[in-house]
Each structure stands twice: as C-alpha cells, then as structure tokens.
Design an enzyme around this catalytic site. Structure first.
Site, short mmCIF file in Angstrom:
data_model
loop_
_atom_site.label_atom_id
_atom_site.label_comp_id
_atom_site.label_asym_id
_atom_site.label_seq_id
_atom_site.Cartn_x
_atom_site.Cartn_y
_atom_site.Cartn_z
N GLY A 74 0.83 -1.20 0.00
CA GLY A 74 0.00 0.00 0.00
C GLY A 74 0.86 1.24 0.00
CE LYS A 132 -15.27 15.53 4.18
NZ LYS A 132 -14.93 16.84 4.80
CB SER A 142 -4.26 -0.87 1.17
OG SER A 142 -2.87 -0.80 1.03
#
Length: 440
Positions: free
Chosen positions: A74, A147, A107
């Site tokens: 990642g 969010k 990821s």
C-alpha cells in the site's frame, strides 16, 4: 548519358526506394514491444510521477501496451488516486498484474489493479485489505468516519464499474477488509486473467479489444522501464522509512555539529533533513518538527553549559516524542495496512531510542566527571590550545587535556594558538600566549 542508361538508373532507384519502404513498414508492423513498469514496495510521493513518465514513454515510442506489475503493501492515498486518474486518460492499454507468484497488492495496490484496463494476477497472489486503519499506542483501529469510507467506496466501485468488474467485491475490499486469491478473484470477476508469467499473460491477451485497438502482444518483446536518474533518486528517498530516518539522522548530525563545530556534521545534517523533507513531499507533522527543534535546542544548551543533565533529558524526550509523531502513518495521507504502519514506527522509533539512551549515558558520564574533583593536580602553568578565539573584551574556549574550558586573556588569541594557564578564576581560566624560549 544516353536515354537507356538514365532509364535503368531511374528504375534501380525506384526499386531500391520501394524495398526500403517495404522493409520499414514490415519492421514497424513487427515492432510490438510492451513496456513493463515494476511497482515494488510502498507507493510513495514519487510513484505517480514514475507512472506518468512510463505512460508518456509508452505513448511517444509506440509501445503496444503498458504492463504495471504490483507487489506492494500500500502507500499514499493521494498518489494512488492520481495513478487511477491517469489510466483512463491515456489511449494506451494499461494492464495491471499482481506479480510475481506468492506476493500481494494490498490496499492502494488493490485500488490501482481494479482501475486498470486489463487486470491479472499470478498464481498464489493476494489482493484486498483496503480497509483504512489508524495506528494507536494500544494497537490498530479501523477508520469508521463515513466521509472517508464512503468516498473511497464510491471511487473504487466506479472504477470497477468502468471496466465491468465486480462492484460488490470492490466495495467489500474497503468495508469488510476482503482478501481474495487469484483463483477466487477470477471467479468473482474482479480480474480477467491468471498467468504465471508476463510472457504467458501477453499470450492470453493477444487479440483483445482495449480502448479501440486490438492488442498484438503474442511474442512481443518485453522492455522494462528504467526511471531517469532524478526519479530513481526520488524513489529511494521517498520511501517512508528512508525519508524518516534521513530526518532523524539529520537531527542528530546537527546536534553533533553544534557540540563539535568544525567537522561539517551540521552541514551534513541540514542536507539530510532537506532530503528527508523532500522524500515526505514536505507534508510533515508540524508538531513533530517543533518538538524535535526544541529537543535540539535543549541538547545544545546542555552540551554548551554546565548543568545536572535536566536539559539533556528533556531534549531527548522531545526528540523521541517528535520521532513518533513524524513516522508517516497518518490516514488518509498514508493508506497502508496496520502491520506495515507498525513496521514503519518500529523502524523509526527503535534507532531513536537507542541513540537517545546512548546520549543519556554519555551525559551521565559527563555529569560524573563534572562532579569529580580534579585528579591531575594543579593546572597553573600548564599549556592549552585555543578552541574558540579570545579577545580582551570577550571570553573564548581552550582545550586542556581533552577538556573544554572557558578562558579569557588580556591579548587577542586565535584558534589553534598555544597558551599557558596563569590562574583559575572559578570556572574561567586566565591565559596568555605561550612564548617559546628565545622569543621573550
């Protein structure tokens, strides 16, 4: 030259030109090279620049396609999103390939894979673990801020939908921390191909329609991308562990330079700090930098003035605390699994604690020496060497038997001159220039 000769030369020239053109056309038709870009290790602030450069080379030099091999835990979210934006903007087919066998693209690597025009995996490879996490002193915790999570989910599912891939799996990579091996990923429609090698993959995708062109990759020559010197250097210093260690190494070099001026350690320290800041993209924790600067100031104060070690201990606490905050593990800037983030923290904090303990031990020894009564007898009449210039109006420093002493003199003395000690006024030595016999 008669007419027949001119006609013969003209025909010869025409045949030669035709042969050259046909050969060039055949050569162009056979030029089916494929550029391969290897992304191995963390995705850093320079990875997106490398991908952009590889895409530009693929476009400008007429490569058949660009293959991006992925073997990554990642990395940076901003860089990942920029890479996923570049892929649909180029007319060159971009093939994502988790390779070699027994590796993974977790990821950020998973987000890139599902955004490519063609997605493939080598046998025994794994993708997934795209759930954002934050590392705390007590362990790792999933990021539940809707969010952040909803934005990532929507971006991933839209990229999957763009290429006709499994949107549910794209969502669950993030929300459920889903992991898939190559066979299951193929069965679920997350990828299109499983191939043990790049050559085999190119054979499988030969004839595939991608971005309005038919791929001709069977037997294509494989050319590996080599980053230019600037990007290659930036790729090294932008590694999270390397950039953070450069910052800490620079800090300790500055401390050494302040305590022992004249060796150039402070210059090296400044260079290391600048490289570390460049490697992190200048996006560093301001509070961490402040703590480290305060720690440097306290250590410098401890080294330059007599004390009981309080400034030194406080300085080391500030530097260790700053190094913990400086480790690039914050989300969403660094989008990596918790295990990789903990590795970064250990790589940064461990040498800091070791160096800190060493400095504390050194300060303890210095404190012992300060408390110890002189064992070498009276120093009046001994010689010393000027370390810092002395003027009648300003004190300087001299070195006597390996120790630094503050000193004053009725005459100006330059660094390196030999002096004789006339008297000792508390902690200040009164000295004068040593005059050799015959020069009195």
């Amino acid at each position: 030259m008669n007419f027949q000769n001119r006609l013969f030369i003209s025909l010869l020239f025409f045949l030669t030109l035709t042969t050259i053109l046909l050969s060039s056309a055949a050569g162009a038709q056979e030029n089916r090279d494929v550029l391969v870009l290897e992304i191995s290790g963390a995705i850093t602030p320079v990875t997106d620049d490398i991908v952009a450069d590889a895409i530009a080379i693929t476009e400008n030099e007429g490569y058949e396609a660009l293959v991006i091999t992925l073997n990554t835990p990642g990395g940076g979210l901003d860089e990942t999103l920029r890479i996923t934006e570049m892929i649909p903007q180029t007319n060159i087919p971009v093939i994502g390939y988790v390779y070699p066998e027994s590796t993974q693209a977790w990821s950020a690597g998973t987000l890139i894979l599902i955004s490519t025009d063609v997605a493939a995996m080598a046998p025994f490879t794994v993708i997934g673990s795209a759930q954002p996490v934050s590392v705390t002193p007590s362990g790792s915790e999933p990021v539940t801020d809707t969010k952040i999570v909803n934005a990532l989910v929507e971006r991933a599912t839209e990229n999957a939908r763009m290429h006709g891939r499994n949107e549910t799996a794209a969502r669950e990579f993030i929300t459920e921390n889903l992991n898939l091996n190559s066979e299951v990923a193929l069965e679920y429609g997350v990828i299109e191909y499983v191939a043990p090698s790049i050559e085999d993959l190119l054979e499988q995708i030969d004839g595939l329609e991608v971005k309005g062109r038919t791929l001709e990759t069977a037997g294509a020559e494989i050319v590996y991308y080599e980053a230019p010197l600037r990007l290659g250097f930036m790729n090294i210093v932008s590694n999270p562990i390397v950039s953070s260690l450069l910052l800490l190494l620079g800090v300790y070099a500055v401390i050494l330079g302040i305590s022992n001026p004249g060796f150039g350690a402070e210059v090296f320290g400044v260079v290391a700090i600048v490289l570390g800041l460049i490697g992190t993209g200048f996006d560093v924790n301001i509070g961490a930098i402040f703590l480290i600067l305060v720690g440097i100031a306290l250590l410098a104060l401890e080294l330059q003035s007599p004390g009981v070690g309080v400034f030194g201990i406080a300085g080391m606490i500030c530097i260790v605390a700053g190094s913990v905050l400086l480790a690039p593990t914050d989300f969403p800037r660094n989008y990596s699994p918790a295990e990789f983030q903990r590795t970064i923290i250990a790589s940064i904090v461990t040498p800091t604690i070791i160096v800190g303990l060493f400095l504390l031990f050194a300060m303890y020894k210095v404190l012992e020496v300060r408390k110890r009564k002189p064992q070498f007898g009276e120093i009046i009449g001994d010689t010393a060497i000027v370390h810092k210039p002395i003027t009648p109006d300003q004190t300087g420093y001299v070195i006597h038997r390996g120790e630094y002493w503050k000193a004053r003199s009725a005459e100006p003395l330059e660094k390196g001159e030999k002096v004789v000690i006339l008297e000792k006024d508390n902690v200040i030595l009164v000295v004068e220039k040593l005059r050799e016999a015959g020069n009195q």
